[in-house]
Design an enzyme around this catalytic site. Structure first.
Site, PDB file in Angstrom:
ATOM      1  N   ILE A  56       1.204  -1.434   0.312  1.00  0.00           N
ATOM      2  CA  ILE A  56       0.106   0.289  -0.109  1.00  0.00           C
ATOM      3  C   ILE A  56       0.977   1.136   0.065  1.00  0.00           C
ATOM      4  O   ILE A  56       1.998   1.365   0.812  1.00  0.00           O
ATOM      5  CB  ILE A  56      -0.913   0.199   1.225  1.00  0.00           C
TER       6      ILE A  56
ATOM      7  N   GLY B  45       4.818  12.352   5.117  1.00  0.00           N
ATOM      8  CA  GLY B  45       4.706  11.186   5.387  1.00  0.00           C
ATOM      9  C   GLY B  45       3.297  10.536   6.703  1.00  0.00           C
ATOM     10  O   GLY B  45       3.116  10.249   6.010  1.00  0.00           O
TER      11      GLY B  45
ATOM     12  N   GLN C 243      -6.905  -1.154  12.749  1.00  0.00           N
ATOM     13  CA  GLN C 243      -6.118  -2.622  12.445  1.00  0.00           C
ATOM     14  C   GLN C 243      -4.785  -3.132  12.424  1.00  0.00           C
ATOM     15  O   GLN C 243      -3.930  -2.669  12.805  1.00  0.00           O
ATOM     16  CB  GLN C 243      -6.694  -3.060  12.034  1.00  0.00           C
ATOM     17  N   GLU C 244      -3.833  -1.571  11.764  1.00  0.00           N
ATOM     18  CA  GLU C 244      -2.988  -1.370  11.255  1.00  0.00           C
ATOM     19  C   GLU C 244      -2.002  -1.117  12.397  1.00  0.00           C
ATOM     20  O   GLU C 244      -0.902  -1.790  12.841  1.00  0.00           O
ATOM     21  CB  GLU C 244      -2.449  -0.212   9.980  1.00  0.00           C
TER      22      GLU C 244
ATOM     23  N   GLN D  79      21.954  -3.532  26.331  1.00  0.00           N
ATOM     24  CA  GLN D  79      23.362  -3.052  27.313  1.00  0.00           C
ATOM     25  C   GLN D  79      23.120  -4.710  28.494  1.00  0.00           C
ATOM     26  O   GLN D  79      24.700  -4.102  29.098  1.00  0.00           O
ATOM     27  CB  GLN D  79      22.675  -2.115  28.396  1.00  0.00           C
TER      28      GLN D  79
ATOM     29  N   HIS E 164      23.566  -7.309  27.594  1.00  0.00           N
ATOM     30  CA  HIS E 164      24.409  -8.262  26.718  1.00  0.00           C
ATOM     31  C   HIS E 164      26.164  -7.980  26.880  1.00  0.00           C
ATOM     32  O   HIS E 164      27.088  -8.206  26.061  1.00  0.00           O
ATOM     33  CB  HIS E 164      23.918  -8.574  24.993  1.00  0.00           C
TER      34      HIS E 164
ATOM     35  N   ASN F  61       4.956   8.029  16.728  1.00  0.00           N
ATOM     36  CA  ASN F  61       4.107   7.922  18.363  1.00  0.00           C
ATOM     37  C   ASN F  61       3.609   9.923  18.292  1.00  0.00           C
ATOM     38  O   ASN F  61       2.775   9.616  19.243  1.00  0.00           O
ATOM     39  CB  ASN F  61       4.870   7.786  19.026  1.00  0.00           C
TER      40      ASN F  61
END
Length: 380
Positions: free
Chosen positions: A124, A132, A242-243, A337, A339, A367
């Protein structure tokens, strides 16, 4: 972890088959696909044979006709194994539902059976170089000319862009109406004037093809209009919950998997003569992540229930996307961190997961847009 109640025995049987398929047919090849910049197309056909692709498509059009829980299972298992090259979620959760919901009977019979089998791959095309999250600002146009539309413009960051056989193009059919003049146009690969740009190199999701698309006086029959003319923006708003839930589902599943791997790593990795899991700081970090993921999981499962009931609203879906993508990124960063230096090595799943996670806060609406939607609901 709180026992999940969203899934029944038949769902877990499907999960087992999906997991086995991914472990046998995808995991051994995913590293090579990262080098290639895209997955082998044959994996779509193999997944289609198992019923993993677009399971919500009605039986009369070649699907299984089940609810979104089956999509969610595929999303979770793909994410748990870190198989970010597979564009199944974009195809099954986002693109194909537009054809299910708004396609004519002829469009459904032409495309859905092949989209279920994996013979056709969908994309899509929303995002443009200059727009954006602002879908009302789309500049691509589809102007009537006789019995056709003439499509002009460009898109970027299009998932499945290189492999896609059919693209749902968001375009202005009445530019003078702004967002109210937006429509959705079905465009097949190979149409004269439609070209695909380079496969874009990304920070993460390296095996997933992401492309630029260009439309230069592309002549498309008016029969390729998806739904009603100038209703595209409304359709996008109706399907975005839904996305956004799909993003939340994949984010939590990926974070849960990496946390579990990190717990095991801290038990084995030693520093100052003892496993780093014995340090209070490690235990505090693990406790914080596990607590937040448990709470987020319960919320996401409830959102999934609401979606199935047809009750998931835009604000709640935005909360799920905001919460889970932010949490996913925090968990991945903390796990890197824990790891240490190994967490920054590409051969470790945590490094790949950290790189893959960052885009979750950007696509499907940034967001910041999620906060705007939630904030406006509180103050207006």
């Amino acid at each position: 972890m709180i026992t999940r109640t969203i899934y029944q025995q038949e769902h877990e049987m499907f999960r087992d088959s999906v997991r086995k398929f991914l472990e046998d047919k995808v995991v051994p090849y995913h590293e090579q696909w990262e080098e290639d910049g895209q997955v082998d197309r044959s994996i779509w056909l193999k997944a289609g044979e198992l019923g993993m692709i677009s399971p919500t498509v009605p039986e009369e059009f070649g699907g299984v006709g089940v609810d979104f829980r089956y999509n969610a299972i595929v999303d979770e298992e793909v994410s748990r194994l870190g198989l970010s090259g597979l564009g199944f979620a974009l195809h099954s959760d986002i693109a194909v539902p537009y054809i299910i919901h708004y396609g004519s009977d002829e469009q459904k019979r032409t495309y859905l059976p092949k989209l279920v089998s994996g013979e056709m791959i969908s994309a899509i095309a929303m995002t443009e170089p200059g727009t954006g999250s602002d879908l009302q600002g789309v500049q691509t146009t589809a102007i009537k000319d006789g019995s056709d539309y003439i499509l002009n413009g460009s898109k970027t960051f299009i998932t499945n862009g290189q492999l896609a056989d059919i693209v749902i193009v968001v375009a202005k059919t009445k530019p003078e109406l702004g967002g109210k003049g937006t429509s959705l146009i079905l465009l097949e690969e190979g149409t004269k004037g439609f070209t695909k740009g380079k496969n874009l190199k990304k920070v993460g999701m390296k095996a997933q093809d992401t492309s630029e698309l260009f439309f230069d006086n592309v002549r498309v029959p008016q029969s390729n209009l998806l739904g009603e003319e100038n209703k595209g923006f409304i359709y996008l708003m109706q399907d975005l919950p839904q996305e956004r839930l799909s993003v939340a589902i994949t984010g939590i599943a990926a974070a849960e998997s990496i946390l579990q791997q990190t717990i095991e790593y801290t038990k084995e990795r030693k520093a100052f003569g003892q496993p780093i899991a014995d340090f209070q700081n490690t235990q505090f970090k693990l406790a914080e992540m596990d607590t937040e993921l448990t709470a987020a999981r319960v919320f996401v499962d409830r959102c999934l229930e609401l979606l199935i009931e047809g009750k998931l609203d835009t604000v709640t879906a935005s909360k799920a996307k905001l919460l889970c993508s932010d949490l996913q990124c925090r968990v991945m960063d903390e796990c890197v961190q824990l790891h240490g230096g190994y967490g920054y090595m590409w051969e470790y799943p945590v490094a790949r997961a950290w790189a893959d996670s960052r885009v979750q806060r950007i696509y499907a609406g940034t967001n910041e847009i999620m906060k705007l939607i939630i904030g406006r609901s509180l103050t207006q």
